[in-house]
Design an enzyme around this catalytic site. Sequence first.
Site, mmCIF file in Angstrom:
data_model
loop_
_atom_site.group_PDB
_atom_site.id
_atom_site.type_symbol
_atom_site.label_atom_id
_atom_site.label_comp_id
_atom_site.label_asym_id
_atom_site.label_seq_id
_atom_site.Cartn_x
_atom_site.Cartn_y
_atom_site.Cartn_z
ATOM 1 C CG ASN A 7 -1.405 -12.045 -1.863
ATOM 2 O OD1 ASN A 7 -1.472 -11.268 -2.422
ATOM 3 N ND2 ASN A 7 -0.479 -12.835 -2.342
ATOM 4 C CG HIS A 184 9.164 -11.865 -5.244
ATOM 5 N ND1 HIS A 184 9.748 -12.480 -6.510
ATOM 6 C CD2 HIS A 184 8.510 -12.615 -5.933
ATOM 7 C CE1 HIS A 184 9.019 -13.206 -7.010
ATOM 8 N NE2 HIS A 184 7.902 -12.681 -6.958
ATOM 9 N NE ARG A 245 6.283 -10.333 -14.161
ATOM 10 C CZ ARG A 245 6.095 -10.513 -12.667
ATOM 11 N NH1 ARG A 245 8.036 -10.782 -11.800
ATOM 12 N NH2 ARG A 245 5.370 -10.502 -11.959
ATOM 13 C CD GLU A 387 4.773 -14.815 -0.985
ATOM 14 O OE1 GLU A 387 4.182 -15.102 -0.936
ATOM 15 O OE2 GLU A 387 5.488 -13.660 -1.202
#
Length: 399
Positions: A7, A184, A245, A387
């Site tokens: 990743n 995501h 954010r 993930e």
Amino acid sequence: MKILVLNAGSSSHKSCLFDLAKDNSDAPNPLWRAALDWTHQAGSVELSASGGGESVQQVLPITDKAAGIEAMVNTLVEGPTQVLGSLAEIDAVGHRVVHGGRDYVDSVRVTEAVKATIQRLIPLAPAHNPANLQGIEAMERILGDTPQVAMFDTAFHARMPEAASTYPGPYDWVEQGIRRYGFHGISHQYVAQRAADMVGQNIADLKLLTCHLGNGCSLAAVKGGISVDTTMGFTPLDGLMMGSRSGSLDPGILIYLIRQGGYSADQLDTLLNKESGLKGMSGLSNDMRSVIEAMDQGNAQAKLAVDVFIHRLRREMGAMMASLGGLDAVVFTGGIGENSSLVWQRACAGFEFLGLRLRDDLGRTKDDQDIAAADSAVRVLVIHTQEEWAIAQACLALG
Ligand code: AMP
């Protein structure tokens, strides 16, 4: 089969090695894990690795990303964390790639054409796709022609109905590719399937609301195993309030800031991606734990930050339920979603009118858990996202 997962981000690289058999369906622990932190100190990288019951941490005088990746991968075959005799034992490498545009609705074997597409999509993900491509190329140099697989964060949302994916701007935005992509996806897809397994039903028969609440936050409406709506959009800036954010805003605010404050595109980018959300509102941190702690000590700005986070979360959860047209289960995942009973309680309190009720004895557990009361009309599941495991499975499927 030994599968290495990478990743690659702009400021960190995370990697792990799985040893899996064809019939392996539960997420096993990786044999080895390693990470590179490029923010540690200028002119160097911090490498941490663990394998074979040992762990190492060192700061290396490396600034070149490919050289850092090579040093990380070498801890598989040398030093105290060695778990392989040779790198040739690796059967496949899986990569998380952030943006697959409209081109990829599923994972793919990496070819020259796939690399060219990831490159072409850089304008859509300028912070992520270059790092992902660099990771793929570094692995090519280290491992030769070992098969590589790309799993895209956008792919799970690629089957969204047009009405959900289209922004109501001028029609030529559709041709330009200005649309909702969603992100995501690897996490939403994994937790949706895991939720179906936990409730013992076929995913094709379920309406699931998956809430990935980490430093980045997004929701997905998963109907019959397909993401039919999601809160992140053309970029990961859309939707929920996040660590740093802003999430969705009145676009008129941007026009106002440009006209009245003379803001440039780069300044707006920094303001909305790095200086807003929990961090900007609390003035303290992008870390939910610190913000909750400050709120508990009476900090009014921190309290407002948490209140806005919850308000917007509930509002968007309601929107996803409308897109689903019903609800069998809510799933919480990500650092906040897996751990914060305050967020579970306050988010779910908005939906008692649906017969959704939480247990009284809420607490974090290592295992995935159902936190709904026995008589709740909707299940509420806390699932640890995996993930890397999902990427390894994609490699296995394409192997
Ligand atoms: P992630 O990006 O998935 O690693 O999630 C990071 C976020 O999870 C940060 O905002 C952390 O503060 C938050 N987090 C981790 N543990 C907890 C906890 N026990 N309570 C609240 N937030 C947490």
